[in-house]
Enzyme design. Structure first.
Site, mmCIF file in Angstrom:
data_model
loop_
_atom_site.group_PDB
_atom_site.id
_atom_site.type_symbol
_atom_site.label_atom_id
_atom_site.label_comp_id
_atom_site.label_asym_id
_atom_site.label_seq_id
_atom_site.Cartn_x
_atom_site.Cartn_y
_atom_site.Cartn_z
ATOM 1 N N ASP A 1 -20.458 54.532 -11.212
ATOM 2 C CA ASP A 1 -19.258 54.350 -10.381
ATOM 3 C C ASP A 1 -18.176 53.615 -11.167
ATOM 4 O OD1 ASP A 1 -17.717 54.669 -8.095
ATOM 5 O OD2 ASP A 1 -18.439 52.833 -7.151
ATOM 6 N N LYS B 1 -22.167 36.518 -3.522
ATOM 7 C CA LYS B 1 -22.057 37.767 -2.769
ATOM 8 C C LYS B 1 -23.231 37.854 -1.819
ATOM 9 C CE LYS B 1 -21.664 42.793 -3.502
ATOM 10 N NZ LYS B 1 -21.561 43.844 -4.536
ATOM 11 N N VAL C 1 -17.810 38.456 -0.562
ATOM 12 C CA VAL C 1 -17.893 37.601 -1.737
ATOM 13 C C VAL C 1 -17.092 36.331 -1.481
ATOM 14 C CG1 VAL C 1 -17.486 37.414 -4.217
ATOM 15 C CG2 VAL C 1 -18.098 39.633 -3.223
ATOM 16 N N GLY D 1 -16.432 44.010 1.533
ATOM 17 C CA GLY D 1 -16.566 45.453 1.469
ATOM 18 C C GLY D 1 -17.473 45.943 2.568
ATOM 19 N N GLY D 2 -17.893 47.206 2.446
ATOM 20 C CA GLY D 2 -18.725 47.778 3.487
ATOM 21 C C GLY D 2 -20.110 47.186 3.555
ATOM 22 N N MET D 3 -20.596 46.638 2.430
ATOM 23 C CA MET D 3 -21.968 46.158 2.387
ATOM 24 C C MET D 3 -22.070 44.632 2.447
ATOM 25 S SD MET D 3 -24.942 47.364 -0.273
ATOM 26 C CE MET D 3 -24.439 46.382 -1.670
#
Length: 285
Positions: free
Chosen positions: A134, A40, A25, A20-22
């Site tokens: 979220d 992660k 995994v 993902g953006g951050m």
């Protein structure tokens, strides 16, 4: 990173699961305890910026929550200036993938059962004063044994510290599932998770969230602030009246008007709403 690399001389990376953006995994192996795990890690190093704080908060909140419906955090550490979290390895798929194969929605009993499981896990988080902020199908993971897990507490906060805006003035959350108070940048308490749960239930029954996800953010904001979506029975005649009423109450514009706690799970449908649903398996975290 490559397969075969080791983190903290303990976790052997086996294969990538997602990015993902951050962070990313990996399926990994804990050589000390002899078990497969999900690892992660952040894409970049550092210790002071916003993403790092979010990453650390995800680890701390995940370790704080102990419930069968919430992903278990086993360990957290730093390897070569990269923060990492070690979690249980889940086998199955998230509900976004489930819905992609069912564009007209799931069977009503299945949708209710999945929502019931999510509500029970949310109740446990709220009891520990944690607000997810979220909740959406992509963060609800259906395991191969039919049990549901809430994932990704990256933007979760404690109930006493749930400011609605990022440091850049943008609201937290995913637009199609965000409560009106999140859009307004107000303090987002546990009721914002109940609103998102209503959006998830609506999507599971109809195949799409209450308002079109493809709309621009300003249009979605106006709809979530001012409009009630079409009732569930207008989309599907086989929806029980009680389920349609419950969904409408979860989607109330005022946080105070949403059903508290166990009310978000009650009177949804006849039968056993928590019955697990088995599906083909994939690994994830």
């Amino acid at each position: 990173m490559r397969a075969g690399d080791r983190f903290a001389d303990r976790y052997r990376l086996d294969s990538p699961l997602g990015q993902g953006g951050m962070g990313e995994v990996w399926k990994a192996y804990d050589v000390e305890l002899g078990r497969a795990v999900a690892l992660k890690t952040m894409l970049t190093g550092g210790t002071t910026d916003g993403p790092v704080r979010r990453f650390r908060r995800e680890a701390a909140i995940g370790a704080r929550l102990q419930h069968p419906g919430i992903t278990v955090v086993h360990d957290v550490g730093v390897h070569e200036n990269r923060l990492f979290i070690v979690m249980e390895l889940l086998v199955g798929e998230d509900l976004a993938h489930v819905l992609a194969r069912s564009p007209d929605g799931l069977a009503v009993a299945e949708a209710v059962g999945l929502t019931w499981q999510a509500a029970e896990a949310l109740e446990a988080a709220h009891a520990r004063e944690v607000v997810h902020r979220d909740l959406k199908p992509a963060n609800l993971f259906l395991q191969a044994d039919g049990r549901l897990k809430i994932c990704d507490f990256g933007i979760a906060r404690t109930a006493e510290a749930t400011a609605g805006l990022t440091v850049t003035g943008r609201p937290f959350g995913t637009p199609p599932y965000m409560a009106p108070e999140q859009w307004r940048g107000e303090r987002a308490g546990t009721a914002c998770d109940l609103y998102a749960l209503g959006c998830v239930l609506y999507a599971l029954v109809t195949g799409a969230p209450p308002f079109p996800a493809a709309e621009q953010a300003w249009a979605l904001m106006r709809r979530h602030l001012d409009e009630m979506p079409p009732g569930l029975r207008s989309a599907r005649a086989d929806v029980p009246y009680e389920l349609a009423e419950l969904t409408a109450s979860l989607l109330a514009k005022s946080p105070a008007a949403r059903p508290p706690g166990r009310g978000s799970r009650g009177r949804a449908a006849e039968g056993d709403p928590a019955r697990p649903v088995r599906r083909d398996a994939r690994c994830h975290a």
